[in-house]
Enzyme design. Structure first.
Site, mmCIF file in Angstrom:
data_model
loop_
_atom_site.group_PDB
_atom_site.id
_atom_site.type_symbol
_atom_site.label_atom_id
_atom_site.label_comp_id
_atom_site.label_asym_id
_atom_site.label_seq_id
_atom_site.Cartn_x
_atom_site.Cartn_y
_atom_site.Cartn_z
ATOM 1 N N ARG A 1 36.343 38.080 46.567
ATOM 2 C CA ARG A 1 36.837 39.388 46.032
ATOM 3 C C ARG A 1 37.733 40.084 47.460
ATOM 4 O O ARG A 1 37.029 40.059 48.493
ATOM 5 C CB ARG A 1 36.041 40.416 45.832
ATOM 6 C CG ARG A 1 36.488 41.924 45.813
ATOM 7 C CD ARG A 1 35.482 42.924 45.394
ATOM 8 N NE ARG A 1 35.265 42.808 43.975
ATOM 9 C CZ ARG A 1 34.742 43.838 43.164
ATOM 10 N NH1 ARG A 1 34.573 44.991 43.662
ATOM 11 N NH2 ARG A 1 34.769 43.704 41.758
ATOM 12 N N HIS B 1 41.819 40.596 37.859
ATOM 13 C CA HIS B 1 40.440 40.698 37.910
ATOM 14 C C HIS B 1 39.825 40.023 36.706
ATOM 15 O O HIS B 1 39.451 40.864 35.540
ATOM 16 C CB HIS B 1 39.997 42.206 37.751
ATOM 17 C CG HIS B 1 38.509 42.571 38.071
ATOM 18 N ND1 HIS B 1 37.650 41.673 38.522
ATOM 19 C CD2 HIS B 1 37.725 43.787 38.097
ATOM 20 C CE1 HIS B 1 36.413 42.116 38.808
ATOM 21 N NE2 HIS B 1 36.595 43.579 38.328
ATOM 22 N N GLN C 1 36.359 40.297 34.817
ATOM 23 C CA GLN C 1 36.223 41.564 34.092
ATOM 24 C C GLN C 1 36.816 41.617 32.790
ATOM 25 O O GLN C 1 36.152 42.043 31.657
ATOM 26 C CB GLN C 1 36.874 42.864 34.739
ATOM 27 C CG GLN C 1 36.799 44.241 34.063
ATOM 28 C CD GLN C 1 35.420 44.851 34.258
ATOM 29 O OE1 GLN C 1 34.814 44.722 35.257
ATOM 30 N NE2 GLN C 1 35.076 45.103 33.089
ATOM 31 N N ASP D 1 41.285 53.168 33.939
ATOM 32 C CA ASP D 1 40.628 52.589 35.086
ATOM 33 C C ASP D 1 41.238 53.648 36.138
ATOM 34 O O ASP D 1 41.859 54.768 35.868
ATOM 35 C CB ASP D 1 41.275 51.256 35.850
ATOM 36 C CG ASP D 1 40.777 50.780 37.021
ATOM 37 O OD1 ASP D 1 39.807 51.011 37.572
ATOM 38 O OD2 ASP D 1 41.510 49.928 37.575
ATOM 39 N N CYS E 1 36.388 49.390 33.337
ATOM 40 C CA CYS E 1 35.657 48.480 34.109
ATOM 41 C C CYS E 1 34.598 49.234 35.082
ATOM 42 O O CYS E 1 33.781 48.552 35.477
ATOM 43 C CB CYS E 1 36.891 47.742 34.804
ATOM 44 S SG CYS E 1 38.023 48.885 35.990
ATOM 45 N N ARG F 1 29.412 41.677 32.408
ATOM 46 C CA ARG F 1 29.906 41.137 33.510
ATOM 47 C C ARG F 1 28.981 39.979 33.907
ATOM 48 O O ARG F 1 29.315 38.973 34.208
ATOM 49 C CB ARG F 1 29.972 41.985 34.627
ATOM 50 C CG ARG F 1 30.807 43.326 34.484
ATOM 51 C CD ARG F 1 32.218 42.847 34.301
ATOM 52 N NE ARG F 1 32.866 41.983 35.491
ATOM 53 C CZ ARG F 1 33.057 42.415 36.720
ATOM 54 N NH1 ARG F 1 32.773 43.739 36.920
ATOM 55 N NH2 ARG F 1 33.386 41.326 37.419
HETATM 56 N N1 NVA Z 1 41.395 49.064 39.789
HETATM 57 C C1 NVA Z 1 40.082 48.776 40.185
HETATM 58 C C2 NVA Z 1 39.069 48.276 39.706
HETATM 59 C C3 NVA Z 1 37.689 48.011 40.290
HETATM 60 C C4 NVA Z 1 36.830 47.366 39.549
HETATM 61 C C5 NVA Z 1 40.315 48.805 42.078
HETATM 62 O O1 NVA Z 1 40.929 47.711 42.377
HETATM 63 O O2 NVA Z 1 39.731 49.550 42.799
HETATM 64 N N1 CP Z 2 34.153 46.467 37.578
HETATM 65 C C1 CP Z 2 34.098 45.915 38.759
HETATM 66 O O1 CP Z 2 34.611 45.085 39.100
HETATM 67 O O2 CP Z 2 32.945 46.624 39.468
HETATM 68 P P1 CP Z 2 32.385 46.617 40.901
HETATM 69 O O3 CP Z 2 33.696 47.120 41.884
HETATM 70 O O4 CP Z 2 31.161 47.481 41.083
HETATM 71 O O5 CP Z 2 32.073 45.150 41.220
#
Ligand code: NVA
Ligand code: CP
Length: 339
Positions: free
Chosen positions: A106, A133, A136, A229, A270, A315
């Site tokens: 990540r 992602h 997700q 989101d 998400c 998830r």
């Molecule tokens: N768009 C958000 C998704 C988090 C799961 C981020 O990248 O912070």
């Molecule tokens: N939805 C998601 O990826 O959550 P986290 O950032 O908590 O992993």
């Protein structure tokens, strides 16, 4: 279906049949887990979890799923590895390959996870980048199947900042799986890049889906799924909030927007979400800008139509499916018992 040895970096790399297989496998693994049965085909295997950004769901999902499958995990937190700072991605990939059977990443640009995958000899799984992602989306599609029966033909409307990982990933998933996707935002800058839109339109022509961009809230009319989101994503500067709040507030998912969707429509997110003042950032934004709820109102978030916590649970089941499939395992069930 044989996905052994494959990386899981973006749904762009997978066919509709492969995606469908992963969703079905997730549903099977969920049943096994719920029935209390143990299926540990990957006993003794080791996986590395690299998180250059923070996480609750994704990290827990990878750890729990790995342990359920019999594997051990090593977690490298945002400050706990040399990756990219003192050691190149390529060297890191080579080192990790000598110790691990799979690597989750990540972090920031998609090119990082791509390079990691190119240089590693074991499967690499994308746990979120700026652009995509994909795990997700598997969870989202499993949830839609559970709630609405199928994904094909469903109308998904995505409100807010649709040019980042979630908007992009949704557009790709919809175009591959025959869904009708609309991104709804006040300005072209919030829509996915033209090049990706074009790719997705071509996939949608094959799958029977469609891709639309709209600035009008009437996009919600007759939707099966209303999705949103956060307006400022991880890795973006705090200063972005002011303009985002000003520009995206009219696209907040609230009860009157939900009323435009089908009666059977579900609300998805998400997570994490700014739907109340119970977080540090929300409190700070409240003090500075007077806002109490951001991308979704608390009313919608807590409503009967909201499936956000089922989505979060999924998830784990879907990430388990990705790891099992790419590490070459599939459960064999005889009369309800996994063997
Ligand atoms: N768009 C958000 C998704 C988090 C799961 C981020 O990248 O912070
Ligand atoms: N939805 C998601 O990826 O959550 P986290 O950032 O908590 O992993």
């Amino acid at each position: 279906m044989n996905l052994k040895g494959r990386d899981f970096l973006t749904l762009c790399d997978f066919t509709a049949e492969e995606i469908e297989y992963l969703i079905e496998l997730s549903a099977t693994l969920k049943k096994i887990k719920k029935s209390g049965q143990i299926w540990e085909p990957l006993k003794g295997k080791q996986i590395a979890l690299i998180f250059e950004k923070t996480s609750t769901r994704t990290r827990c999902a990878f750890e729990v799923a790995a342990h359920d499958l019999g594997m051990h995990t090593t977690y490298l937190d945002p400050s706990g590895s040399q990756i990219g700072k003192k050691e190149s991605i390529a060297d890191t990939a080579k080192v990790l390959t000598t110790m691990f059977d799979g690597i989750e990443y990540r972090g920031f640009g998609q090119e990082i996870v791509q390079e990691l995958a190119d240089c590693a000899d074991v499967p690499v799984w994308n746990g979120l980048t700026n652009e995509f992602h994909p795990t997700q989306l598997l969870a989202d599609m499993l949830t839609i199947k559970e709630k609405l029966g199928s994904v094909k033909g469903k109308k998904i409307v995505y409100f807010g900042d649709a040019r980042y990982n979630m908007g992009n990933s949704w557009m790709v998933a919809a175009s591959k799986m025959g869904m009708h996707f609309t991104a709804c935002a006040p300005d072209d800058k919030y829509f996915p890049e033209e090049e990706l839109q074009e790719k997705c339109r071509a996939w949608a022509r094959e799958s029977g889906g469609s891709i639309n961009m709209s600035k009008d809230l009437s996009a919600a009319d007759g939707a099966d799924v209303v999705y949103t989101d956060v307006w400022v994503s991880m890795g973006e500067p705090y200063e972005k909030w002011e303009a985002r709040i000003r520009e995206l507030m009219p696209y907040q998912v609230n009860a009157s927007l939900m009323a435009r969707a089908k009666e059977s429509a579900i609300f998805m997110h998400c997570l994490p979400s700014f739907h109340d003042l119970n977080t540090g950032i929300a409190k700070e934004l409240h003090e500075r800008f007077g806002v109490t709820e951001l991308e979704v109102t608390d009313e919608v978030f807590r409503s009967e139509q909201s499936v956000v916590f089922e989505e979060a649970e999924n998830r784990m089941h879907t990430i388990k499916a990705v790891m099992a499939a790419t590490l070459g395992e599939e459960p064999c069930i005889v009369q309800g018992t996994v063997i």
